[in-house]
Design a protein around this motif. Structure first.
Motif, PDB file in Angstrom:
ATOM      1  N   LYS A 139      -4.027   1.630   5.060  1.00 51.47           N
ATOM      2  CA  LYS A 139      -5.490   1.523   5.097  1.00 51.47           C
ATOM      3  C   LYS A 139      -6.078   2.302   6.259  1.00 51.47           C
ATOM      4  O   LYS A 139      -7.114   2.931   6.151  1.00 51.47           O
ATOM      5  CB  LYS A 139      -5.895   0.049   5.199  1.00 51.47           C
ATOM      6  N   THR A 144      -5.724   3.231   0.216  1.00 49.10           N
ATOM      7  CA  THR A 144      -5.734   1.805  -0.131  1.00 49.10           C
ATOM      8  C   THR A 144      -4.635   1.526  -1.141  1.00 49.10           C
ATOM      9  O   THR A 144      -4.701   1.988  -2.282  1.00 49.10           O
ATOM     10  CB  THR A 144      -7.100   1.384  -0.721  1.00 49.10           C
ATOM     11  N   VAL A 170      -7.041  -5.371   0.326  1.00 46.20           N
ATOM     12  CA  VAL A 170      -6.424  -4.457  -0.641  1.00 46.20           C
ATOM     13  C   VAL A 170      -6.158  -5.211  -1.954  1.00 46.20           C
ATOM     14  O   VAL A 170      -5.930  -6.426  -1.938  1.00 46.20           O
ATOM     15  CB  VAL A 170      -5.094  -3.835  -0.111  1.00 46.20           C
TER      16      VAL A 170
END
Ligand SMILES: Nc1nc2c(ncn2[C@@H]2O[C@H](COP(=O)(O)OP(=O)(O)OP(=O)(O)O)[C@@H](O)[C@H]2O)c(=O)[nH]1
Ligand SMILES: [Mg+2]
Length: 318
Positions: A139, A144, A170
């Protein structure tokens, strides 16, 4: 970290220096000059939980380099031995590996297949925690990941990964307990494809490496998800058992890289060296604590420097 291995190597350098000092002044070093001390070094390495075969390989390579050599007068004997030892350990250890989020980002293309990583290992070694740490790292790099909770076996495993997914922000694909873990991995990959996520991290149930049923289940997860990387997670504190696990998983499922967890609590240090040397696969990361940031990209040169020269910049922090 790794204090025992470091002091074993440091003693090795001193004993070797003592036994070759005279010989080196007069002539080339002969095997008989160092035979006894080589045996002593091997035992010291084994005590620091370096696997037997690996200790033997280190000692043989070391002898191979020293016998017949003349030590240049311009260098300090201990320093010369230390650099030979460092080279030998580096050869046995092999290079470090890649950084998963970096790799996922580099390979990312719109509409392409995500980079899929499956995590393997016995119970409690730190698979789920390592996935959370890598998701955190990803991240921060702007990638992601999608988490796949393909541990449908252990009670609480789904919730444990979901807790991390929520904290990290996430997406996660879960499955019912008792359902087919391979289908959870498959769904996560489809989800990632549909939404252009570049990375899928697949958590699996911990299993004994001797459990063939569960090994079969892992093979199925791998067949279905076709991972780009199969990462074995081992706990540094399990010492020689980590080597056995590495061998079994490598034969049973296949391993492309290794994470050594709990290096923060490991005083011996032999496991990292032994696992990599035994299955000849790179170490990717060291787990150095329970927090999301406690993951270090493994740098083989830095590791060797730390254990042979003992003067790493990181060392002051621990
Ligand atoms: N000190 C330390 N603790 C760690 C590290 N990695 C994991 N742990 C701890 O080890 C314990 C087990 O971690 P998990 O991630 O649940 O292990 P797992 O392999 O997923 O376990 P199962 O799902 O039961 O197979 C937890 O208490 C973690 O906080 C590490 O690098 N250092
Ligand atoms: Mg787990």
């Amino acid at each position: 970290m790794f204090g025992k291995l470091r002091s074993a190597l440091s003693r090795a350098v001193s004993s070797l220096a003592r036994s070759v000092r005279e010989a080196a002044a007069l002539r080339e070093i002969k095997l008989s000059d160092i035979e006894d001390v080589m045996e002593e070094i091997k035992l010291e390495l084994i005590e620091a939980e370096v696997a037997y075969d690996v200790a033997e390989e280190i000692v043989e390579r070391l002898a191979g380099r020293l016998v017949g050599s003349k030590i240049p007068r311009s260098v300090k004997l201990e320093d010369h031995i230390r650099s030979v030892l460092a080279e030998v350990i580096y050869e046995v250890l092999g290079e470090g590996g890649l950084d998963i989020p970096e790799e996922a980002r580099a390979r990312c293309s719109p509409g392409g297949r995500p980079y899929v990583v499956v995590f393997l290992g016995v119970n409690g070694v730190g698979k789920t925690t390592s996935i959370a740490k890598i998701a955190y790292r990803a991240k921060r790099l702007g990638v992601t990941p999608v988490l796949a909770a393909a541990d449908t076996f252990r009670a609480g495993a789904q919730e444990q990964l979901a807790y991390h997914a929520e904290r990290l922000g996430v997406p996660i694909i879960t499955g019912r307990y008792g359902s087919d873990p391979a289908s959870v991995a498959y769904d996560a990959i489809e989800y990632a494809k549909a939404r252009n996520h570049c990375l899928v991290l697949v958590d699996t149930a911990g299993r004994m490496h001797t459990d063939y049923d569960l090994m079969g289940e892992l093979r199925k997860i791998v067949r279905v998800s076709k991972p780009d990387l199969r990462v074995l997670v081992v706990d540094a504190l399990t010492g020689n058992d980590a080597v056995e696990q590495a061998r079994m998983f490598n034969e049973g499922v296949g391993v492309d890289g290794v994470i050594i967890t709990k290096a923060d609590a490991d005083v011996k240090g032999g496991a990292a060296l032994s696992v990599a040397a035994t299955i000849r696969k790179p170490i990717l990361y060291l787990g150095v604590g329970q927090g999301y940031e406690d993951l270090e990209v493994f740098d083989a040169r830095e590791f060797v420097k730390k254990i042979v020269w003992g003067n790493s910049s990181q060392e002051g922090k621990r």
